[in-house]
Design a protein around this motif. Structure first.
Motif, PDB file in Angstrom:
ATOM      1  N   UNK A  22       0.822  -1.227  -0.120  1.00 41.36           N
ATOM      2  CA  UNK A  22       0.092   0.051  -0.051  1.00 41.36           C
ATOM      3  C   UNK A  22       0.865   1.227  -0.017  1.00 41.36           C
ATOM      4  N   UNK A  23       1.942   1.198   0.717  1.00 36.37           N
ATOM      5  CA  UNK A  23       2.931   2.343   0.783  1.00 36.37           C
ATOM      6  C   UNK A  23       3.361   2.612  -0.683  1.00 36.37           C
ATOM      7  N   UNK A  24       3.488   1.366  -1.365  1.00 36.90           N
ATOM      8  CA  UNK A  24       4.041   1.634  -2.842  1.00 36.90           C
ATOM      9  C   UNK A  24       3.027   2.224  -3.696  1.00 36.90           C
ATOM     10  N   UNK A  25       1.710   1.809  -3.533  1.00 32.53           N
ATOM     11  CA  UNK A  25       0.597   2.562  -4.220  1.00 32.53           C
ATOM     12  C   UNK A  25       0.792   4.093  -4.158  1.00 32.53           C
ATOM     13  N   UNK A  26       0.688   4.264  -2.924  1.00 30.16           N
ATOM     14  CA  UNK A  26       0.736   5.614  -2.579  1.00 30.16           C
ATOM     15  C   UNK A  26       2.050   6.488  -3.070  1.00 30.16           C
ATOM     16  N   UNK A  27       3.242   5.772  -3.252  1.00 32.88           N
ATOM     17  CA  UNK A  27       4.274   6.344  -4.056  1.00 32.88           C
ATOM     18  C   UNK A  27       4.140   6.465  -5.347  1.00 32.88           C
ATOM     19  N   UNK A  28       3.407   5.572  -6.087  1.00 29.01           N
ATOM     20  CA  UNK A  28       2.937   5.619  -7.392  1.00 29.01           C
ATOM     21  C   UNK A  28       2.218   6.841  -7.647  1.00 29.01           C
ATOM     22  N   UNK A  29       1.180   7.092  -6.802  1.00 28.78           N
ATOM     23  CA  UNK A  29       0.362   8.452  -7.005  1.00 28.78           C
ATOM     24  C   UNK A  29       1.185   9.554  -6.836  1.00 28.78           C
ATOM     25  N   UNK A  30       1.978   9.419  -5.959  1.00 30.84           N
ATOM     26  CA  UNK A  30       3.028  10.749  -5.607  1.00 30.84           C
ATOM     27  C   UNK A  30       4.029  11.241  -6.558  1.00 30.84           C
ATOM     28  N   UNK A  31       4.330  10.088  -7.613  1.00 31.53           N
ATOM     29  CA  UNK A  31       5.108  10.196  -8.532  1.00 31.53           C
ATOM     30  C   UNK A  31       4.493  10.357 -10.018  1.00 31.53           C
ATOM     31  N   UNK A  32       3.222  10.664  -9.932  1.00 30.90           N
ATOM     32  CA  UNK A  32       2.327  11.110 -11.161  1.00 30.90           C
ATOM     33  C   UNK A  32       1.824   9.743 -11.781  1.00 30.90           C
ATOM     34  N   UNK A  33       1.724   8.486 -11.182  1.00 35.36           N
ATOM     35  CA  UNK A  33       0.929   7.384 -11.845  1.00 35.36           C
ATOM     36  C   UNK A  33      -0.426   7.407 -11.242  1.00 35.36           C
ATOM     37  N   UNK A  34      -1.165   6.760 -11.949  1.00 30.26           N
ATOM     38  CA  UNK A  34      -2.593   6.287 -11.687  1.00 30.26           C
ATOM     39  C   UNK A  34      -2.872   4.991 -11.566  1.00 30.26           C
ATOM     40  N   UNK A  35      -2.859   4.532 -10.218  1.00 28.47           N
ATOM     41  CA  UNK A  35      -3.110   2.961 -10.153  1.00 28.47           C
ATOM     42  C   UNK A  35      -4.748   2.613 -10.169  1.00 28.47           C
ATOM     43  N   UNK A  36      -4.965   1.461 -10.715  1.00 32.10           N
ATOM     44  CA  UNK A  36      -6.507   1.009 -10.890  1.00 32.10           C
ATOM     45  C   UNK A  36      -6.091  -0.526 -10.333  1.00 32.10           C
ATOM     46  N   UNK A  37      -7.128  -0.796  -9.393  1.00 33.60           N
ATOM     47  CA  UNK A  37      -7.066  -2.159  -8.756  1.00 33.60           C
ATOM     48  C   UNK A  37      -8.083  -3.020  -9.283  1.00 33.60           C
ATOM     49  N   UNK A  38      -7.741  -4.280  -9.830  1.00 32.54           N
ATOM     50  CA  UNK A  38      -8.858  -5.384  -9.832  1.00 32.54           C
ATOM     51  C   UNK A  38      -8.586  -6.476  -9.071  1.00 32.54           C
ATOM     52  N   UNK A  39      -9.476  -7.241  -8.279  1.00 40.11           N
ATOM     53  CA  UNK A  39      -9.050  -8.200  -7.319  1.00 40.11           C
ATOM     54  C   UNK A  39      -9.861  -9.485  -7.628  1.00 40.11           C
ATOM     55  N   UNK A  40      -9.319 -10.345  -7.554  1.00 40.91           N
ATOM     56  CA  UNK A  40     -10.128 -11.824  -7.576  1.00 40.91           C
ATOM     57  C   UNK A  40     -10.367 -12.298  -6.024  1.00 40.91           C
ATOM     58  N   UNK A  41     -10.926 -13.716  -5.781  1.00 37.89           N
ATOM     59  CA  UNK A  41     -11.558 -14.025  -4.535  1.00 37.89           C
ATOM     60  C   UNK A  41     -11.694 -15.376  -4.590  1.00 37.89           C
ATOM     61  N   UNK A  42     -11.221 -16.394  -5.461  1.00 45.58           N
ATOM     62  CA  UNK A  42     -11.487 -17.614  -5.401  1.00 45.58           C
ATOM     63  C   UNK A  42     -11.365 -18.496  -3.999  1.00 45.58           C
ATOM     64  N   UNK A  43     -10.298 -18.054  -3.184  1.00 49.67           N
ATOM     65  CA  UNK A  43     -10.132 -18.969  -2.134  1.00 49.67           C
ATOM     66  C   UNK A  43     -11.424 -18.553  -0.998  1.00 49.67           C
ATOM     67  N   UNK A  44     -11.830 -17.416  -1.096  1.00 52.15           N
ATOM     68  CA  UNK A  44     -12.729 -16.789  -0.302  1.00 52.15           C
ATOM     69  C   UNK A  44     -14.351 -17.384  -0.669  1.00 52.15           C
ATOM     70  N   UNK A  45     -14.619 -17.345  -1.900  1.00 50.53           N
ATOM     71  CA  UNK A  45     -15.402 -17.967  -2.643  1.00 50.53           C
ATOM     72  C   UNK A  45     -15.854 -19.474  -2.408  1.00 50.53           C
ATOM     73  N   UNK A  46     -14.410 -20.323  -2.358  1.00 50.15           N
ATOM     74  CA  UNK A  46     -14.608 -21.763  -2.092  1.00 50.15           C
ATOM     75  C   UNK A  46     -15.046 -21.870  -0.783  1.00 50.15           C
ATOM     76  N   UNK A  47     -14.521 -21.141   0.176  1.00 48.79           N
ATOM     77  CA  UNK A  47     -14.871 -21.547   1.646  1.00 48.79           C
ATOM     78  C   UNK A  47     -16.212 -21.368   1.912  1.00 48.79           C
ATOM     79  N   UNK A  48     -16.990 -20.172   1.515  1.00 52.70           N
ATOM     80  CA  UNK A  48     -18.467 -19.829   1.515  1.00 52.70           C
ATOM     81  C   UNK A  48     -19.206 -20.862   0.905  1.00 52.70           C
TER      82      UNK A  48
END
Length: 259
Positions: A22-48
């Motif tokens: 997360x510190x790295x994502x913050x540094x990305x923003x501070x150096x002029x980059x625009x992060x976009x996050x996509x996430x998965x969730x297979x293990x949590x889906x399996x558990x439920x």
């Protein structure tokens, strides 16, 4: 908009992402980059699904998604995991917003193979302006890989690696990064630091790349064929991001590009 970096976080990594990530994502923003996050969730889906005693099967690496399973997928991805990630970003002083493909008409999809896979979809359209509007006001989009049908009623489970690749292409991103539980593409237990599309296809043929790594590298190849400069596969277990200096496997289109 320039300097966009799409980052896909594997479901197995959500609970173990370090503060350094997360510190790295913050540094990305501070150096002029625009992060976009996509996430998965297979293990949590399996558990439920297991807790609810709902049977689930995979076909060619994709979860066959019935209406009953789709409700669980949406509950886990768009509810639990998206909100968990947003809270972690907020904790580190990063303004973020959790969204699904339904929000703002972000992602439209059609069935990939309704008879064989059920409500597994393939993306037909991405609302690029919606995302760039969010980025322009300093927000980090945290995207759940669920897309809406063209009839605005159906909704589909999409492989998160595929979503990351499609979003990166739509945004003309600088690069797409797949954060996983291994340090990159491995051959004989050694990280392949630089490779190309043709080498990747060879690694799939000879079994060096298998299982869940295949959707990642294929999404990377798709993004490269659509004009992106590079894609990366990195580990989320260690301090990864120092601004935009990231260690892992870098995949580029041509051999001369990685020398």
């Amino acid at each position: 908009m320039k300097n966009i970096i799409v980052i896909k976080c594997g479901g197995s990594m959500i609970d173990t992402l370090s503060d350094d990530f997360f510190i790295g994502i913050k540094k990305m923003q501070e150096t002029g980059f625009y992060p976009v996050i996509v996430h998965g969730g297979g293990p949590a889906i399996n558990d439920l699904l297991k807790d609810l005693q709902i049977q689930s099967e995979f076909v060619n690496g994709l979860r066959k998604t019935t209406h009953e399973i789709m409700e669980v997928v949406e509950m886990v991805l768009s509810g639990t995991i998206t909100n968990k990630l947003v809270r972690k970003f907020q904790k580190h002083g990063i303004s973020s917003i959790g969204i699904t493909g339904s929000d703002g008409g972000l992602m439209y999809a059609k069935p990939k193979d309704l008879e064989t896979l059920g409500l597994v979809g393939e993306i037909t359209r991405v609302n690029q302006k919606f995302l760039t509007d969010l980025l322009s006001i300093g927000m980090v989009p945290v995207i759940s890989p669920i897309a809406i049908g063209l009839n605005h009623e159906d909704y589909y489970n999409i492989n998160a690696d595929t979503v990351a690749g499609e979003i990166a292409v739509a945004l003309n991103a600088e690069k797409v990064i797949f954060v996983t539980d291994v340090p990159g593409v491995l051959k004989d237990n050694e990280i392949i630091e630089k490779t190309t599309e043709s080498e990747i296809l060879g690694f799939i043929d000879d079994g060096t790349i298998s299982g869940g790594m295949i959707p990642k590298v294929m999404a990377a190849i798709h993004s490269l064929n659509s004009g992106m400069k590079e894609a990366m596969i990195v580990s989320g277990h260690k301090p990864l991001l120092d601004g935009v200096q990231i260690k892992g496997t870098t995949i580029k289109k041509e051999l001369e590009a990685v020398k």
